[in-house]
Design a protein around this motif. Structure first.
Motif, PDB file in Angstrom:
ATOM      1  N   UNK A 184      25.080  23.257  60.588  1.00  0.00           N
ATOM      2  CA  UNK A 184      25.099  24.694  60.823  1.00  0.00           C
ATOM      3  C   UNK A 184      24.245  25.352  59.746  1.00  0.00           C
ATOM      4  N   UNK A 185      23.890  26.597  59.956  1.00  0.00           N
ATOM      5  CA  UNK A 185      23.109  27.312  58.956  1.00  0.00           C
ATOM      6  C   UNK A 185      23.349  28.802  59.127  1.00  0.00           C
ATOM      7  N   UNK A 186      23.667  29.432  58.030  1.00  0.00           N
ATOM      8  CA  UNK A 186      23.743  30.889  58.069  1.00  0.00           C
ATOM      9  C   UNK A 186      22.352  31.426  57.800  1.00  0.00           C
ATOM     10  N   UNK A 187      21.925  32.330  58.628  1.00  0.00           N
ATOM     11  CA  UNK A 187      20.576  32.853  58.471  1.00  0.00           C
ATOM     12  C   UNK A 187      20.514  34.245  59.087  1.00  0.00           C
ATOM     13  N   UNK A 246      26.716  20.750  52.122  1.00  0.00           N
ATOM     14  CA  UNK A 246      26.221  22.045  52.605  1.00  0.00           C
ATOM     15  C   UNK A 246      25.782  21.992  54.063  1.00  0.00           C
ATOM     16  N   UNK A 247      26.144  23.028  54.801  1.00  0.00           N
ATOM     17  CA  UNK A 247      25.697  23.204  56.187  1.00  0.00           C
ATOM     18  C   UNK A 247      26.170  22.111  57.141  1.00  0.00           C
ATOM     19  N   UNK A 276      30.761  24.515  57.395  1.00  0.00           N
ATOM     20  CA  UNK A 276      30.600  24.818  55.967  1.00  0.00           C
ATOM     21  C   UNK A 276      29.853  26.141  55.832  1.00  0.00           C
ATOM     22  N   UNK A 277      30.412  27.077  55.088  1.00  0.00           N
ATOM     23  CA  UNK A 277      29.726  28.360  54.868  1.00  0.00           C
ATOM     24  C   UNK A 277      29.279  28.510  53.418  1.00  0.00           C
ATOM     25  N   UNK A 278      29.982  27.832  52.523  1.00  0.00           N
ATOM     26  CA  UNK A 278      29.677  27.908  51.104  1.00  0.00           C
ATOM     27  C   UNK A 278      30.511  26.858  50.394  1.00  0.00           C
ATOM     28  N   UNK A 279      30.309  26.668  49.082  1.00  0.00           N
ATOM     29  CA  UNK A 279      31.057  25.631  48.360  1.00  0.00           C
ATOM     30  C   UNK A 279      32.568  25.869  48.400  1.00  0.00           C
ATOM     31  N   UNK A 280      32.999  27.085  48.677  1.00  0.00           N
ATOM     32  CA  UNK A 280      34.445  27.338  48.732  1.00  0.00           C
ATOM     33  C   UNK A 280      34.819  28.114  50.002  1.00  0.00           C
ATOM     34  N   UNK A 281      34.010  27.985  51.036  1.00  0.00           N
ATOM     35  CA  UNK A 281      34.221  28.817  52.209  1.00  0.00           C
ATOM     36  C   UNK A 281      33.881  28.051  53.484  1.00  0.00           C
ATOM     37  N   UNK A 289      38.960  30.297  52.668  1.00  0.00           N
ATOM     38  CA  UNK A 289      38.362  30.141  51.341  1.00  0.00           C
ATOM     39  C   UNK A 289      39.359  29.473  50.412  1.00  0.00           C
TER      40      UNK A 289
END
Lengths: 228, 93
Positions: free
Chosen positions: A170-173, A87-88, A100-105, A63
């Motif tokens: 990728x996608x977190x779901x 994103x993703x 990519x997990x988030x804008x800062x992660x 992060x």
């Protein structure tokens, strides 16, 4: 992380599916309870869904502020590639897969040893950031075969259609009430997605695996034992 | 079931989100100067709008970001989505 377990008793059947092959004493995979290959054709007589674990990779959660040039430059030099900002998105260098997990992660997946992680932590100390080793905490299940989209769709709200879930994405779901990260596995020519990597927390891996085996019974399922 | 457009991840199923109540509630600058009624108003009382309602959502199973949604409480239609700190039109406030 790696420890030898005593050999387990051989079971001839698992959930009514035919199970073959010997039980191998090996590292402690979270799928220890299903460490037997499974090969059960579906109603059409073919195997539509294949899965195997990709165990013991190094997983690092990173992060930091994407607007901090010091942090971004440090990441690029350590990983050999720029962190993805879209994103993703997934990018790959020779040693790391960066999701990519988030804008800062971001999640870094590779084969690095402990020394590399200590080096990471030292280097990133210069900026406001966090480096967390998740290696023991999650694993990867690779799911392929021509019916993988249908099998995953049985318990996942994500749109897995080829026009929505693309290569290098990728996608977190959620899958089967479990938080997962899905990463596309591209065809050799880089066009089209042939499989998906399910990154799941260790304690949920067994549950996810069993759910997949059950959901894929109709189209035929094959499960490979992890090979070190 | 709603389909919500996460400002980062795009369109996703409601399953991936958690609801965070009414948006744009500002914490009083000096709570110690409020009387019980004003503090209670801030803590507990919310609009119960019929029509367009600004509310907070978190993409909890995805990128884990909080953002704001304008949703019609009659039709459930989502009118707009914008990041925290932005105004409904999408411009930074």
């Amino acid at each position: 992380m790696i420890e030898i377990l005593r050999p387990r008793m051989k079971r001839e059947r698992f959930w009514g599916l035919l199970v073959k092959g010997p039980i191998i004493s090996m590292s402690q995979s979270p799928l220890i309870e299903i460490l037997q290959p499974i090969s059960a054709p579906g109603v059409s007589g073919e195997i539509g869904f294949r899965m195997r674990e990709i165990p013991f990779k190094t997983h690092v959660n990173l992060r930091g502020d994407a607007n901090d040039s010091k942090f971004m430059i440090c990441a690029s030099s350590l990983l050999g590639i720029d962190l993805p900002l879209a994103p993703n998105a997934v990018v790959e260098s020779s040693e790391w897969q960066v999701c990519w997990l988030g804008p800062d992660e971001w999640l870094l997946i590779g084969l690095a040893d402990q020394d590399v992680l200590v080096e990471f932590q030292n280097q990133f100390l210069e900026s406001h950031s966090a480096v967390v080793d998740l290696s023991g905490g999650q694993t990867i299940i690779r799911a392929g075969g021509h019916a993988w989209r249908d099998v995953l769709a049985s318990a996942c709200p994500l749109d897995l259609h080829p026009r929505a879930f693309k290569p290098r994405q990728c996608a977190q779901t959620v899958f089967a009430h479990t938080n997962v990260l899905l990463t596309s596995v591209s065809n050799d020519d880089g066009r089209g997605v042939r499989a998906v990597d399910i990154v799941v927390r260790r304690s949920f891996a067994d549950h996810v695996c069993r759910w997949l085996i059950d959901a894929a019974a109709e189209c035929g399922v094959e499960f490979e034992v992890p090979i070190e | 079931m709603l389909e919500i457009e996460c400002p980062w991840c795009g369109s996703r199923d409601q399953d991936e989100f958690s609801y965070g109540g009414e948006a744009h509630i500002v914490r009083p600058l000096s709570p110690e100067n409020l009387n019980d009624r004003e503090w209670g108003d801030y803590l507990f009382f919310r609009d119960n709008k019929k029509g367009q309602h600004a509310e907070q959502w978190c993409h909890s199973a995805g990128c884990r970001r909080w953002f704001n949604v304008i949703r019609d409480t009659v039709s459930y239609r989502i009118v707009s989505v914008y990041r925290s700190g932005d105004s409904p039109s999408g411009d930074p406030s």
